[in-house]
Design a protein around this motif. Sequence first.
Motif, PDB file in Angstrom:
ATOM      1  N   VAL B   3       0.968  -1.098  -0.056  1.00  0.00           N
ATOM      2  CA  VAL B   3       0.051  -0.056   0.279  1.00  0.00           C
ATOM      3  C   VAL B   3       0.852   1.177  -0.071  1.00  0.00           C
ATOM      4  N   LEU B   4       0.803   2.303  -1.091  1.00  0.00           N
ATOM      5  CA  LEU B   4       1.532   3.252  -1.205  1.00  0.00           C
ATOM      6  C   LEU B   4       0.809   4.296  -0.078  1.00  0.00           C
ATOM      7  N   LYS B  10       1.697   9.167   5.018  1.00  0.00           N
ATOM      8  CA  LYS B  10       2.887   8.788   5.187  1.00  0.00           C
ATOM      9  C   LYS B  10       3.327   9.255   6.508  1.00  0.00           C
ATOM     10  N   ASP B  11       3.240  10.566   7.018  1.00  0.00           N
ATOM     11  CA  ASP B  11       3.308  11.005   8.377  1.00  0.00           C
ATOM     12  C   ASP B  11       2.701  10.019   9.393  1.00  0.00           C
ATOM     13  N   ILE B  12       1.562   9.750   9.158  1.00  0.00           N
ATOM     14  CA  ILE B  12       0.825   9.140  10.225  1.00  0.00           C
ATOM     15  C   ILE B  12       1.399   7.672  10.471  1.00  0.00           C
ATOM     16  N   VAL B  13       1.646   6.995   9.408  1.00  0.00           N
ATOM     17  CA  VAL B  13       2.109   5.602   9.457  1.00  0.00           C
ATOM     18  C   VAL B  13       3.670   5.592   9.491  1.00  0.00           C
ATOM     19  N   GLY B  14       4.430   6.595   9.361  1.00  0.00           N
ATOM     20  CA  GLY B  14       5.665   6.810   9.586  1.00  0.00           C
ATOM     21  C   GLY B  14       6.567   6.108   8.363  1.00  0.00           C
ATOM     22  N   SER B  15       5.932   5.978   7.426  1.00  0.00           N
ATOM     23  CA  SER B  15       6.647   5.046   6.122  1.00  0.00           C
ATOM     24  C   SER B  15       5.941   5.550   4.819  1.00  0.00           C
ATOM     25  N   THR B  16       6.486   5.287   3.698  1.00  0.00           N
ATOM     26  CA  THR B  16       6.164   5.692   2.423  1.00  0.00           C
ATOM     27  C   THR B  16       5.369   4.433   1.980  1.00  0.00           C
ATOM     28  N   GLN B  17       5.356   3.258   2.307  1.00  0.00           N
ATOM     29  CA  GLN B  17       4.473   2.114   2.067  1.00  0.00           C
ATOM     30  C   GLN B  17       4.120   1.040   3.256  1.00  0.00           C
ATOM     31  N   MET B  18       3.367   0.309   3.095  1.00  0.00           N
ATOM     32  CA  MET B  18       3.268  -0.711   3.984  1.00  0.00           C
ATOM     33  C   MET B  18       2.689  -2.082   3.347  1.00  0.00           C
ATOM     34  N   ASP B  19       3.221  -3.337   3.835  1.00  0.00           N
ATOM     35  CA  ASP B  19       2.911  -4.407   3.309  1.00  0.00           C
ATOM     36  C   ASP B  19       1.707  -5.224   3.905  1.00  0.00           C
ATOM     37  N   LEU B  20       0.419  -5.251   3.276  1.00  0.00           N
ATOM     38  CA  LEU B  20      -0.536  -5.881   3.980  1.00  0.00           C
ATOM     39  C   LEU B  20      -0.489  -7.503   4.091  1.00  0.00           C
ATOM     40  N   SER B  21       0.309  -7.972   3.276  1.00  0.00           N
ATOM     41  CA  SER B  21       0.340  -9.492   3.554  1.00  0.00           C
ATOM     42  C   SER B  21       1.106  -9.723   4.750  1.00  0.00           C
ATOM     43  N   GLU B  22       1.570  -8.755   5.444  1.00  0.00           N
ATOM     44  CA  GLU B  22       2.269  -9.235   6.799  1.00  0.00           C
ATOM     45  C   GLU B  22       1.209  -9.042   7.776  1.00  0.00           C
ATOM     46  N   TRP B  23       0.067  -8.653   7.557  1.00  0.00           N
ATOM     47  CA  TRP B  23      -1.103  -8.622   8.390  1.00  0.00           C
ATOM     48  C   TRP B  23      -1.705  -9.930   8.751  1.00  0.00           C
ATOM     49  N   LEU B  37      -7.118   0.827   8.933  1.00  0.00           N
ATOM     50  CA  LEU B  37      -6.304   1.877   9.038  1.00  0.00           C
ATOM     51  C   LEU B  37      -6.825   2.896  10.115  1.00  0.00           C
ATOM     52  N   CYS B  38      -8.151   3.036   9.968  1.00  0.00           N
ATOM     53  CA  CYS B  38      -8.687   4.172  11.387  1.00  0.00           C
ATOM     54  C   CYS B  38      -8.582   3.379  12.723  1.00  0.00           C
ATOM     55  N   SER B  39      -8.486   1.894  12.701  1.00  0.00           N
ATOM     56  CA  SER B  39      -8.629   1.535  14.014  1.00  0.00           C
ATOM     57  C   SER B  39      -7.052   1.434  14.429  1.00  0.00           C
ATOM     58  N   SER B  40      -6.261   0.869  13.629  1.00  0.00           N
ATOM     59  CA  SER B  40      -4.613   0.836  13.900  1.00  0.00           C
ATOM     60  C   SER B  40      -4.117   2.191  14.088  1.00  0.00           C
ATOM     61  N   LEU B  65     -10.006  -6.197  -2.856  1.00  0.00           N
ATOM     62  CA  LEU B  65      -8.578  -6.023  -3.180  1.00  0.00           C
ATOM     63  C   LEU B  65      -8.152  -7.372  -3.872  1.00  0.00           C
ATOM     64  N   GLU B  66      -7.399  -7.306  -4.842  1.00  0.00           N
ATOM     65  CA  GLU B  66      -6.670  -8.831  -5.277  1.00  0.00           C
ATOM     66  C   GLU B  66      -5.174  -8.633  -5.113  1.00  0.00           C
ATOM     67  N   ALA B  67      -4.607  -9.905  -5.050  1.00  0.00           N
ATOM     68  CA  ALA B  67      -3.221  -9.570  -4.967  1.00  0.00           C
ATOM     69  C   ALA B  67      -2.543  -9.172  -6.452  1.00  0.00           C
ATOM     70  N   GLY B  68      -1.639  -8.296  -6.213  1.00  0.00           N
ATOM     71  CA  GLY B  68      -1.256  -7.707  -7.260  1.00  0.00           C
ATOM     72  C   GLY B  68      -1.621  -6.152  -7.664  1.00  0.00           C
ATOM     73  N   ASP B  69      -2.844  -6.153  -7.034  1.00  0.00           N
ATOM     74  CA  ASP B  69      -3.305  -4.620  -6.882  1.00  0.00           C
ATOM     75  C   ASP B  69      -2.270  -3.640  -6.725  1.00  0.00           C
ATOM     76  N   GLU B  70      -2.278  -2.396  -7.107  1.00  0.00           N
ATOM     77  CA  GLU B  70      -1.489  -1.196  -6.744  1.00  0.00           C
ATOM     78  C   GLU B  70      -2.427  -0.540  -5.931  1.00  0.00           C
ATOM     79  N   ILE B  71      -2.195  -0.477  -4.510  1.00  0.00           N
ATOM     80  CA  ILE B  71      -3.042   0.353  -3.891  1.00  0.00           C
ATOM     81  C   ILE B  71      -2.392   1.478  -3.103  1.00  0.00           C
ATOM     82  N   ALA B  72      -3.334   2.432  -3.139  1.00  0.00           N
ATOM     83  CA  ALA B  72      -2.477   3.835  -2.685  1.00  0.00           C
ATOM     84  C   ALA B  72      -3.713   4.627  -1.684  1.00  0.00           C
ATOM     85  N   ILE B  73      -3.227   4.911  -0.421  1.00  0.00           N
ATOM     86  CA  ILE B  73      -4.019   5.477   0.397  1.00  0.00           C
ATOM     87  C   ILE B  73      -3.870   7.300  -0.285  1.00  0.00           C
TER      88      ILE B  73
END
Lengths: 139, 80
Positions: B3-4, B10-23, B37-40, B65-73
């Motif tokens: 997720v981009l 970016k400031d809220i999460v502290g990163s320019t991307q995150m990997d949802l498959s790790e969840w 996002l809102c609960s985390s 959301l499908e594997a391989g999708d480019e997702i952005a907040i």
Amino acid sequence: MEKPIIEIVDIIDTSQVYGELAHAGSGGICVFVGSVREFTNNEEVVSLEFETYAKMAIKEMEKIAIEASNKWVLNKIVVRHAVGVKNVQEPVVVVGASSAHRNDCFEACRFLIDTLKERVPIWKKEIFKNKSVWVSAHP
Amino acid sequence: MEVLLFGIAKDIVGSTQMDLSEWKHPPSSVGELKDFLCSSFPEFGKLSSLAVAVNSEYAQDAVILEAGDEIAIIPPVSGG
């Protein structure tokens, strides 16, 4: 209509746009240039910092240009936005259109900038002396 | 599933991307992603708006959301 010029750039050269919009069939060219203002709510702005999701921003800017060309009779369109750090008075966005008669390019020009501001994924951070703020992030 | 993150996201999460498959339970739709996002990161709930783009197009909450999708907040935009 000719293919619109849609760009995200580091630096905007405002002298480019007349040549890009000039067209033998156009009796009017209308251009809007957005630039960095010195004060926001009486606070002195040091600079603005723009970032974008470029791939999507280009797509959205293209959609807006197509919508404008469907609403008005236009010959040429330019939609160009800058990214990076911009200082007071520097241009940050240029939009414009040319058309046979002035009404179409005037209305299209306003639509281009208003819709860009609503929809295109570009973010602006205002840098003040002691803080920085992402514009419009909070109600 | 990457997720981009842009702007204040970016400031809220502290990163320019995150990997949802790790969840543990990756969100299956745009709506679920927003809820996650809102609960985390409760700061997301305080924004003027919160949109998600899938494959560089704005996506409604029902979009899967499908594997391989480019997702952005997409936090509130402020170009111009």
